[in-house]
Design a protein around this motif. Structure first.
Motif, PDB file in Angstrom:
ATOM      1  N   GLU B  32       0.905  -1.095  -0.018  1.00 31.72           N
ATOM      2  CA  GLU B  32      -0.021  -0.211  -0.130  1.00 31.72           C
ATOM      3  C   GLU B  32       1.020   1.260   0.209  1.00 31.72           C
ATOM      4  N   GLN B  33       1.884   1.233   0.860  1.00 32.54           N
ATOM      5  CA  GLN B  33       2.833   2.362   0.659  1.00 32.54           C
ATOM      6  C   GLN B  33       3.520   2.696  -0.481  1.00 32.54           C
ATOM      7  N   VAL B  34       3.707   1.611  -1.154  1.00 32.35           N
ATOM      8  CA  VAL B  34       4.482   1.750  -2.604  1.00 32.35           C
ATOM      9  C   VAL B  34       3.504   2.291  -3.666  1.00 32.35           C
ATOM     10  N   ARG B  35       2.078   1.804  -3.550  1.00 27.53           N
ATOM     11  CA  ARG B  35       1.076   2.092  -4.415  1.00 27.53           C
ATOM     12  C   ARG B  35       0.915   3.652  -4.288  1.00 27.53           C
ATOM     13  N   PRO B 183      10.848  12.958  -5.166  1.00 29.08           N
ATOM     14  CA  PRO B 183      10.434  11.331  -5.230  1.00 29.08           C
ATOM     15  C   PRO B 183      10.462  11.123  -6.916  1.00 29.08           C
ATOM     16  N   VAL B 184      10.255  12.011  -7.643  1.00 30.75           N
ATOM     17  CA  VAL B 184      10.314  11.987  -9.224  1.00 30.75           C
ATOM     18  C   VAL B 184      11.123  12.899  -9.644  1.00 30.75           C
ATOM     19  N   LYS B 200       8.010   6.062   1.056  1.00 34.86           N
ATOM     20  CA  LYS B 200       7.237   6.065   2.298  1.00 34.86           C
ATOM     21  C   LYS B 200       7.598   4.973   3.290  1.00 34.86           C
ATOM     22  N   LEU B 201       8.696   4.176   2.898  1.00 37.57           N
ATOM     23  CA  LEU B 201       9.145   3.052   3.708  1.00 37.57           C
ATOM     24  C   LEU B 201      10.350   3.067   4.340  1.00 37.57           C
ATOM     25  N   LYS B 248      11.919  11.454  11.362  1.00 39.81           N
ATOM     26  CA  LYS B 248      12.531  11.309   9.982  1.00 39.81           C
ATOM     27  C   LYS B 248      11.300  11.527   9.035  1.00 39.81           C
ATOM     28  N   ALA B 249      10.189  10.905   9.179  1.00 44.21           N
ATOM     29  CA  ALA B 249       9.209  11.042   8.062  1.00 44.21           C
ATOM     30  C   ALA B 249       8.568  12.455   8.129  1.00 44.21           C
TER      31      ALA B 249
END
Lengths: 90, 311
Positions: B32-35, B183-184, B200-201, B248-249
């Motif tokens: 889910e985090q990757v999606r 991220p991109v 996100k992980l 960190k997040a």
């Protein structure tokens, strides 16, 4: 008491578990790979605190199963403390 | 501890989420985090050709596995760095992963294909090995993607990697790097799109994912990375995280949502100055790109480039 002194009092450093080894939680550490024994029972969190390891930086694996920080370790357990930090910045 | 989703006994706790998961629910959490990362940042479009930068470590192998779990086909590219037994073993993990799953793994070897390796380049250029390594990877992943018709290069940079890079960039106010840290990175003239689906992980989650999925990976640390600056930044952040979970997040996501745009113009200015390298044609702000400069210093002559494919 400094960390090294505390370890000397409570941990037997040696190779793999053997018939001569006393009771204790057998702990495999990495980078470099080595094995130590720690007197149980204790929780995973207590073990990490005892070894001065930051919980965020490692996984603890008992047998082939991951365990949470509240899991209780006994003298018959074999655990691996696997570092998860890698140094490449891409 | 009990799993937050199904109440079964948990196998991993994630303090920044104030949650613990059983094995199955943790794998669901990772997918889910990757999606979500892919969707939020529009990283991939249906039908695009994806190339995963594979090192044989936990992050890149987990990424490759996760993309396939999400029905996103992807090929891999392994770059042989020539770091002795460490590289030999890392390559074996990458090949084993590809072969057992029937996936395509391209390989490039620095020594065989370009006449140098990372230890040699570091010695010849008096450059830190991690600098020569990172430079070689960035250049060759992009080059292979363009040559082989891939639309996107996906890398295994996770939340911890990005937070540590951000801290390093902030400490030195590297405004150009801050403008490019996202991220991109869009495709441009001479550049394939770069995406980081694992942002996100955390690093610990990626290692746990591999253990739970039975993925064998290179556990040992690179011998050339020992004591490097990046590791020190990670250790510092993890000490903060232990005292205050979620630090960190919050640091990283706050930068992307509220800070990044202030630095984007600096990156745009650098991109406007790009021109083709006189030697290889890659975009560069100098006459000759950094990769060709590194290679020429580390070798006496050019070696032919020949890609090998397995799987």
């Amino acid at each position: 008491m400094v960390r090294a002194e505390r370890f000397a009092a409570e941990i037997v450093v040696g190779p793999a578990r053997s018939a001569e080894s006393g009771p204790g939680v057998n702990v495999v550490l990495r980078n470099p790979r080595r094995e130590i024994q720690v007197s149980g029972p204790m929780t995973v969190g207590a073990l990490l605190a005892h070894l001065d390891l930051v919980p965020e930086s490692v996984l603890v694996i008992r047998g082939d199963t991951l365990v949470t920080h509240d899991a209780r370790l006994t003298d018959d357990d074999d655990v691996e403390i696997r570092p998860v930090i890698s140094g490449g910045a891409g | 501890m009990k799993c937050r989703r199904c109440k079964a006994p948990a196998v991993i706790d994630i303090r920044r989420h104030n949650a613990a998961f059983c094995g199955d629910c943790f794998l669901h959490h990772c997918r889910e985090q990757v999606r979500r990362a892919i969707d939020e940042h529009t990283m991939l479009a249906p039908g695009e050709k994806v190339l995963v930068a594979v090192s044989g470590g936990k992050d890149s192998l987990a990424l490759w596995d996760l993309l396939h779990a999400l029905d996103i086909p992807a090929d891999g590219l392994y770059l042989g760095l020539g770091i002795g037994d460490y590289s030999d073993e890392s390559g074996r993990y990458a090949r084993e992963f590809a072969v057992t799953r029937g996936l395509t793994l391209h390989e490039v070897d620095l020594r065989a294909d370009f006449g140098y390796d990372v230890p040699g380049a570091a010695a010849a250029t008096r450059r830190a090995p991690c600098g020569a390594c990172g430079l070689s990877k960035r250049h060759l992943f992009n080059q292979v993607a363009l040559e082989r018709g891939y639309d996107v290069v996906a890398t295994g940079h996770n939340l911890d990697d990005e937070a540590a890079v951000l801290l390093g960039n902030v400490l030195h106010w590297e405004v150009g790097y801050l403008g490019r840290q996202y991220p991109v990175l869009p495709a441009g003239s001479g550049f394939a799109r770069k995406v980081k689906p694992l942002v996100k992980l955390g690093e610990r989650e990626m290692a746990a994912y591999c253990v739970l999925r039975g993925i064998d990976y290179q556990v040992e640390e690179c011998p050339m990375a020992e004591g490097n600056r990046h590791l020190g930044l990670k250790e510092t952040l993890n000490e903060l995280e232990t005292r205050s979970p979620g630090t960190k997040a919050a640091f990283l996501n706050g930068f992307w949502s509220r800070g990044h745009d202030a630095f984007a113009p600096a990156a745009d200015e650098e991109r406007d100055d790009l021109r083709p390298c006189v030697e290889c044609g890659s975009p560069t702000t100098a006459e000759r790109c950094a990769f060709c400069t590194l290679r020429s210093r580390a070798t006496a002559g050019d070696a032919p480039v020949e890609l090998r494919t397995s799987g």
